[in-house]
Design a protein around this motif. Structure first.
Motif, mmCIF file in Angstrom:
data_model
loop_
_atom_site.group_PDB
_atom_site.id
_atom_site.type_symbol
_atom_site.label_atom_id
_atom_site.label_comp_id
_atom_site.label_asym_id
_atom_site.label_seq_id
_atom_site.Cartn_x
_atom_site.Cartn_y
_atom_site.Cartn_z
ATOM 1 N N CYS A 48 0.805 -1.214 0.000
ATOM 2 C CA CYS A 48 0.000 0.000 0.000
ATOM 3 C C CYS A 48 0.843 1.270 0.000
ATOM 4 O O CYS A 48 0.315 2.357 -0.224
ATOM 5 C CB CYS A 48 -0.924 0.014 1.221
ATOM 6 S SG CYS A 48 -2.055 -1.392 1.294
ATOM 7 N N VAL A 49 2.119 1.155 0.295
ATOM 8 C CA VAL A 49 2.996 2.317 0.328
ATOM 9 C C VAL A 49 4.160 2.086 -0.624
ATOM 10 O O VAL A 49 4.516 0.939 -0.915
ATOM 11 C CB VAL A 49 3.526 2.570 1.759
ATOM 12 C CG1 VAL A 49 2.386 2.903 2.698
ATOM 13 C CG2 VAL A 49 4.307 1.371 2.274
ATOM 14 N N PRO A 50 4.753 3.141 -1.134
ATOM 15 C CA PRO A 50 5.897 2.980 -2.035
ATOM 16 C C PRO A 50 7.029 2.228 -1.350
ATOM 17 O O PRO A 50 7.323 2.470 -0.176
ATOM 18 C CB PRO A 50 6.307 4.426 -2.347
ATOM 19 C CG PRO A 50 5.088 5.232 -2.094
ATOM 20 C CD PRO A 50 4.390 4.560 -0.952
ATOM 21 N N GLN A 78 6.677 -0.631 -10.299
ATOM 22 C CA GLN A 78 6.729 0.697 -9.714
ATOM 23 C C GLN A 78 7.473 1.644 -10.630
ATOM 24 O O GLN A 78 8.117 1.241 -11.596
ATOM 25 C CB GLN A 78 7.416 0.647 -8.354
ATOM 26 C CG GLN A 78 8.829 0.096 -8.421
ATOM 27 C CD GLN A 78 9.369 -0.269 -7.062
ATOM 28 O OE1 GLN A 78 9.395 0.566 -6.181
ATOM 29 N NE2 GLN A 78 9.789 -1.501 -6.891
ATOM 30 N N TRP A 119 7.646 5.700 -6.581
ATOM 31 C CA TRP A 119 6.251 6.133 -6.716
ATOM 32 C C TRP A 119 5.364 4.910 -6.797
ATOM 33 O O TRP A 119 5.687 3.925 -7.464
ATOM 34 C CB TRP A 119 6.067 6.970 -7.976
ATOM 35 C CG TRP A 119 6.541 8.383 -7.844
ATOM 36 C CD1 TRP A 119 7.829 8.814 -7.898
ATOM 37 C CD2 TRP A 119 5.735 9.535 -7.635
ATOM 38 N NE1 TRP A 119 7.886 10.162 -7.731
ATOM 39 C CE2 TRP A 119 6.612 10.648 -7.570
ATOM 40 C CE3 TRP A 119 4.366 9.749 -7.496
ATOM 41 C CZ2 TRP A 119 6.150 11.942 -7.376
ATOM 42 C CZ3 TRP A 119 3.912 11.037 -7.304
ATOM 43 C CH2 TRP A 119 4.797 12.115 -7.238
ATOM 44 N N ARG A 121 1.047 4.235 -7.042
ATOM 45 C CA ARG A 121 -0.348 4.698 -6.997
ATOM 46 C C ARG A 121 -0.446 6.173 -6.658
ATOM 47 O O ARG A 121 -1.281 6.606 -5.872
ATOM 48 C CB ARG A 121 -1.148 3.873 -5.987
ATOM 49 C CG ARG A 121 -1.175 2.380 -6.300
ATOM 50 C CD ARG A 121 -1.857 1.598 -5.195
ATOM 51 N NE ARG A 121 -1.775 0.165 -5.456
ATOM 52 C CZ ARG A 121 -2.177 -0.775 -4.591
ATOM 53 N NH1 ARG A 121 -2.677 -0.411 -3.425
ATOM 54 N NH2 ARG A 121 -2.077 -2.046 -4.902
ATOM 55 N N GLY A 122 0.450 6.963 -7.250
ATOM 56 C CA GLY A 122 0.412 8.398 -7.050
ATOM 57 C C GLY A 122 1.012 8.887 -5.751
ATOM 58 O O GLY A 122 0.960 10.081 -5.450
ATOM 59 N N THR A 123 1.597 7.976 -4.965
ATOM 60 C CA THR A 123 2.190 8.343 -3.679
ATOM 61 C C THR A 123 3.702 8.308 -3.775
ATOM 62 O O THR A 123 4.284 7.371 -4.319
ATOM 63 C CB THR A 123 1.718 7.392 -2.568
ATOM 64 O OG1 THR A 123 0.293 7.417 -2.500
ATOM 65 C CG2 THR A 123 2.292 7.809 -1.216
ATOM 66 N N GLU A 124 4.345 9.334 -3.228
ATOM 67 C CA GLU A 124 5.805 9.426 -3.249
ATOM 68 C C GLU A 124 6.391 8.793 -1.992
ATOM 69 O O GLU A 124 5.918 9.036 -0.885
ATOM 70 C CB GLU A 124 6.232 10.889 -3.331
ATOM 71 C CG GLU A 124 7.740 11.107 -3.374
ATOM 72 C CD GLU A 124 8.110 12.560 -3.526
ATOM 73 O OE1 GLU A 124 9.025 13.019 -2.811
ATOM 74 O OE2 GLU A 124 7.480 13.247 -4.361
ATOM 75 N N GLY A 125 7.410 7.966 -2.166
ATOM 76 C CA GLY A 125 8.079 7.326 -1.047
ATOM 77 C C GLY A 125 9.175 8.205 -0.467
ATOM 78 O O GLY A 125 9.324 9.371 -0.823
#
Length: 392
Positions: A48-50, A78, A119, A121-125
């Motif tokens: 669920c997270v980068p 990814q 990245w 799902r549009g989320t930056e790690g």
């Protein structure tokens, strides 16, 4: 004969558990139950997270290009944002689905910062950064100009006066250079960079930065520059206050890309980095840039042959323990076994088990690091059958 290889996937257990048999190969060799290792399958968990970028290292660093490679904690589909920074500005901004990136058309002798972000799902790690200085030979020069008077406008590097003087200074050097050397300057193979201007008539502090390919020609080019300064007609130089010598990149953190856990050693026109004592170099290709403190696992076991082979990793030493029944079933004599190189070690054991040991720096043992673990890799060989098992 046909060779065989078995990949051993290893993980660190949460806590060591002594073998139920109580068998001991030697007084200093602890055996643990393979069942104590926790199984993990990336496909069994929804990401669920980068993913976390665990390591970022540089390869193939030249005067005009560099390549970086990174690893993540989970291998999934990814995208990565890769940025190249110079000072406080972005000079290259790119995206890639690969875990490596190459950039060219760079300046020699410049300290860049590579920033990599995953990245999903549009989320930056969380970003991973690595400073990398392009290859160069750097010399520092000083010159005192006696036919000009200093004014405060020359002190400010961003002023028009400073820029105009710099252009005039380089133009005079260029005008009186031999044709071959002038062509090298014009093509960017080396450059003259005015760093500061000071009072005392006008004192000029400058650098001469050479592409690495000109390393053998540095002395000749310096001679040509000094000659051009002496015979110039517009600016008059004091010969006793004019010269070019080695530049010490180790004097300031801004002039080298050595790790904080490394020693910077100045050399003629350049520098080297060496990891400090007790730190492991995670990237020997670029020594002293990625120095990590060793992380030793309390237990390592295997998945492929976990019932028959155990691997115990201690500080500076790795041991492989095998059941004799496993070897007998495959007609492998214990005397034929060795780790890494045949001349380095032999097996020992008791009636039920055979063990081998090798040091981290012996017999071709390989060491690599990321932010959380140290990986020690050796190969278990059998002379009789030419079979191999890679042990991590």
């Amino acid at each position: 004969q046909e060779s065989t290889a078995v990949d051993l996937n290893v993980r660190t257990a949460l806590s060591p558990i002594k073998s139920a048999t109580g068998m001991s190969i030697s007084d200093d060799l602890d055996l643990f139950s393979p069942n104590s290792a926790q199984a993990f399958t990336s496909s069994s968990v929804e990401i669920c997270v980068p993913p976390l970028i665990q390591s970022l290292t540089a390869f193939n660093v030249t005067s005009n290009s560099l390549k970086v490679i990174w690893e993540t904690d989970v291998a999934i589909n990814q995208e990565f944002l890769v940025q190249l920074w110079k000072d406080d500005r972005i000079v290259v901004d790119a995206r890639t689905k690969e875990q490596n990136w190459t950039v060219s058309n760079l300046e020699a002798g410049v300290l860049y910062t590579v920033r990599v972000v995953s990245w999903l799902r549009g989320t930056e790690g969380k970003a991973k950064l690595q400073e990398i200085k392009t290859a160069a030979r750097i010399m520092e020069g000083r010159a005192r100009i006696t036919n000009l008077m200093f004014n405060e406008g020359l002190r400010n590097r961003s002023s028009d006066q400073f820029k105009n003087f710099t252009d005039q200074f380089i133009a005079q050097v260029f005008k009186f250079l031999p044709e071959y050397t002038a062509n090298l300057l014009a093509s960017g193979k080396f450059k003259i960079l005015v760093k500061s201007l000071r009072e005392g008539s006008v004192n000029v502090d400058f650098q001469v930065i050479f592409n690495e390919e000109l390393a053998a020609n540095v002395s000749k080019i310096i001679w040509d520059i000094m000659t051009s300064l002496e015979i110039g007609s517009v600016l008059t130089f004091d010969p006793d206050s004019t010269g070019i010598s080695d530049y010490n990149e180790c004097a300031s953190l801004e002039d080298n890309d050595c790790s904080f856990n490394a020693k910077c050693i100045n050399t003629e026109g350049s520098y080297t980095c060496t990891c400090s004592d007790s730190f492991v170099d995670a990237n020997p290709v670029q020594p002293g840039r990625n120095c990590r403190e060793p992380t030793v696992a309390s237990l390592i076991t295997t998945a492929a042959v976990s019932e028959s082979i155990l691997i115990n990793c201690k500080l500076h030493e790795i041991s492989v323990i095998m059941e004799r029944s496993f070897l007998d079933a495959r007609h492998i004599p214990a005397s034929s076994l060795y780790l890494g190189s045949s001349h380095c070690n032999g097996s020992f054991g008791n009636s039920t088990h055979v063990a081998l040991k090798v040091g981290w720096t012996d017999c071709g043992t390989q060491i690599s690091n990321n932010d959380t673990h140290t990986v020690v890799k050796t190969t278990l060989w059998s002379v009789a059958s030419l079979s191999t098992v890679s042990a991590d």
